[in-house]
Scaffold this motif. Structure first.
Motif, PDB file in Angstrom:
ATOM      1  N   LEU A 280      41.553  76.549  26.542  1.00 39.90           N
ATOM      2  CA  LEU A 280      41.093  77.506  27.548  1.00 39.90           C
ATOM      3  C   LEU A 280      39.614  77.325  27.839  1.00 39.90           C
ATOM      4  O   LEU A 280      39.164  77.455  28.984  1.00 39.90           O
ATOM      5  CB  LEU A 280      41.375  78.931  27.078  1.00 39.90           C
ATOM      6  CG  LEU A 280      42.850  79.342  27.006  1.00 39.90           C
ATOM      7  CD1 LEU A 280      42.986  80.732  26.397  1.00 39.90           C
ATOM      8  CD2 LEU A 280      43.472  79.309  28.403  1.00 39.90           C
ATOM      9  N   SER A 281      38.853  77.008  26.792  1.00 42.50           N
ATOM     10  CA  SER A 281      37.421  76.814  26.972  1.00 42.50           C
ATOM     11  C   SER A 281      37.126  75.586  27.820  1.00 42.50           C
ATOM     12  O   SER A 281      36.281  75.627  28.721  1.00 42.50           O
ATOM     13  CB  SER A 281      36.742  76.684  25.603  1.00 42.50           C
ATOM     14  OG  SER A 281      35.381  76.345  25.746  1.00 42.50           O
ATOM     15  N   LEU A 282      37.827  74.483  27.566  1.00 38.51           N
ATOM     16  CA  LEU A 282      37.567  73.252  28.306  1.00 38.51           C
ATOM     17  C   LEU A 282      38.083  73.328  29.737  1.00 38.51           C
ATOM     18  O   LEU A 282      37.458  72.790  30.652  1.00 38.51           O
ATOM     19  CB  LEU A 282      38.203  72.066  27.576  1.00 38.51           C
ATOM     20  CG  LEU A 282      37.641  71.764  26.176  1.00 38.51           C
ATOM     21  CD1 LEU A 282      38.384  70.599  25.559  1.00 38.51           C
ATOM     22  CD2 LEU A 282      36.147  71.481  26.246  1.00 38.51           C
ATOM     23  N   GLN A 283      39.195  74.005  29.946  1.00 35.70           N
ATOM     24  CA  GLN A 283      39.770  74.084  31.283  1.00 35.70           C
ATOM     25  C   GLN A 283      38.996  75.036  32.186  1.00 35.70           C
ATOM     26  O   GLN A 283      38.763  74.747  33.360  1.00 35.70           O
ATOM     27  CB  GLN A 283      41.237  74.515  31.197  1.00 35.70           C
ATOM     28  CG  GLN A 283      42.157  73.448  30.632  1.00 35.70           C
ATOM     29  CD  GLN A 283      43.598  73.915  30.570  1.00 35.70           C
ATOM     30  OE1 GLN A 283      43.906  75.070  30.871  1.00 35.70           O
ATOM     31  NE2 GLN A 283      44.497  73.024  30.163  1.00 35.70           N
TER      32      GLN A 283
ATOM     33  N   TYR B 238      32.180  80.502  25.356  1.00 39.16           N
ATOM     34  CA  TYR B 238      32.241  81.495  24.288  1.00 39.16           C
ATOM     35  C   TYR B 238      33.544  81.434  23.513  1.00 39.16           C
ATOM     36  O   TYR B 238      33.623  81.914  22.370  1.00 39.16           O
ATOM     37  CB  TYR B 238      32.034  82.899  24.858  1.00 39.16           C
ATOM     38  CG  TYR B 238      33.088  83.332  25.857  1.00 39.16           C
ATOM     39  CD1 TYR B 238      34.268  83.956  25.440  1.00 39.16           C
ATOM     40  CD2 TYR B 238      32.900  83.128  27.224  1.00 39.16           C
ATOM     41  CE1 TYR B 238      35.237  84.353  26.348  1.00 39.16           C
ATOM     42  CE2 TYR B 238      33.862  83.530  28.142  1.00 39.16           C
ATOM     43  CZ  TYR B 238      35.015  84.137  27.709  1.00 39.16           C
ATOM     44  OH  TYR B 238      35.976  84.528  28.616  1.00 39.16           O
ATOM     45  N   LEU B 239      34.587  80.820  24.096  1.00 39.81           N
ATOM     46  CA  LEU B 239      35.865  80.708  23.392  1.00 39.81           C
ATOM     47  C   LEU B 239      35.806  79.693  22.260  1.00 39.81           C
ATOM     48  O   LEU B 239      36.687  79.671  21.398  1.00 39.81           O
ATOM     49  CB  LEU B 239      36.973  80.323  24.371  1.00 39.81           C
ATOM     50  CG  LEU B 239      37.416  81.402  25.357  1.00 39.81           C
ATOM     51  CD1 LEU B 239      38.442  80.854  26.329  1.00 39.81           C
ATOM     52  CD2 LEU B 239      37.977  82.612  24.613  1.00 39.81           C
TER      53      LEU B 239
ATOM     54  N   LEU C 269      26.919  78.413  19.500  1.00 39.34           N
ATOM     55  CA  LEU C 269      26.036  79.579  19.578  1.00 39.34           C
ATOM     56  C   LEU C 269      24.972  79.360  20.648  1.00 39.34           C
ATOM     57  O   LEU C 269      24.535  78.232  20.890  1.00 39.34           O
ATOM     58  CB  LEU C 269      25.364  79.824  18.223  1.00 39.34           C
ATOM     59  CG  LEU C 269      26.267  80.315  17.092  1.00 39.34           C
ATOM     60  CD1 LEU C 269      25.481  80.391  15.784  1.00 39.34           C
ATOM     61  CD2 LEU C 269      26.855  81.677  17.429  1.00 39.34           C
ATOM     62  N   PRO C 270      24.530  80.421  21.321  1.00 40.47           N
ATOM     63  CA  PRO C 270      23.467  80.263  22.321  1.00 40.47           C
ATOM     64  C   PRO C 270      22.160  79.833  21.667  1.00 40.47           C
ATOM     65  O   PRO C 270      21.929  80.079  20.478  1.00 40.47           O
ATOM     66  CB  PRO C 270      23.355  81.664  22.937  1.00 40.47           C
ATOM     67  CG  PRO C 270      23.895  82.585  21.900  1.00 40.47           C
ATOM     68  CD  PRO C 270      24.979  81.820  21.191  1.00 40.47           C
TER      69      PRO C 270
END
Length: 222
Positions: A127-130, A135-136, A204-205
């Motif tokens: 989900l994060s890459l797509q 944040y995922l 992390l940011p």
């Protein structure tokens, strides 16, 4: 996320993927430990065994000139059977004596929990890459670290099971060594746990680098 950080994330995910492959291999194979029985000098064959989380395989192999049983890779008559507590219909009375039911079920259940965490982590990564939702990656990293810990606990439970089996007077096994499935599980723990922790740090940011820089100046998350 910057290009440099994204490259680090991809390298970490590749290491985690290797850990996933090793963990899956360890769970589905039955070469965690190899057992050798007490040998009679007048015998020409011996019955060694190797087992995993789900089943045990016995193999009748010829004894060499040094009157040792093995190695297990020698050709011989092989008989594999699932543990009775996983397959009640199986005719496997001997396995009730050569394994501890509580240890076997615990090791298998914990390993399955580990694979469950792997699936959850992989869903978060996809989900994060797509959708470019960086944040995922943080919950994904935690899931992978938890999966590594589950594999470690499963390894320790199996190790205690083998030790108890060898010490028991109800078994014929007197010698043992850990085989390649056990090594896969140990390597999977290292890759999953360290990979999860590293992925968390990379996701992390960016922390403020100067006293006058605020968190509002950090890179925006998608």
């Amino acid at each position: 996320m910057s290009q440099t950080k994204m490259l680090k994330v991809r390298v970490t995910l590749f290491c985690i993927l290797a850990g996933i492959v090793l963990a899956t291999t360890a769970v589905v194979t039955d070469h965690w430990a190899v057992l050798s029985p007490h040998l009679e000098h007048h015998n020409t064959t011996c019955e060694a065994a190797h087992f995993g989380l789900w089943r045990i395989c016995t193999k009748r192999i010829p004894m060499d000139d040094s009157k040792t049983c093995g190695p297990i890779t020698l050709p011989g008559e092989k008989n594999c059977s699932y543990f009775r507590h996983f397959n009640p219909g199986e005719s496997s009375e001997i396995f009730e004596f050569t394994t501890q039911k509580e240890y076997s079920i615990s090791a298998a259940a914990i390993a399955i929990f580990g694979l469950g965490f792997v699936i959850l982590g992989s869903l978060c990564v996809l989900l994060s890459l797509q959708n470019k939702r960086d944040y995922l990656l943080r919950p994904a990293s935690m899931f992978y670290a938890f999966a590594g810990l589950c594999i470690l606990v499963s390894v320790e439970v199996m190790r205690q099971s083998v030790k108890r089996m060898i010490d028991s007077e109800d078994t014929v096994w007197i010698e043992y060594y850990y085989s390649w499935s056990f090594a896969c599980a140990c390597a999977a723990f290292i890759l999953l746990f360290l990979g999860g922790v590293t992925l968390l740090l990379f996701s992390l940011p960016r922390m403020p680098q100067n006293p006058w820089e605020s968190c509002m100046d950090a890179e925006p998350e998608h």
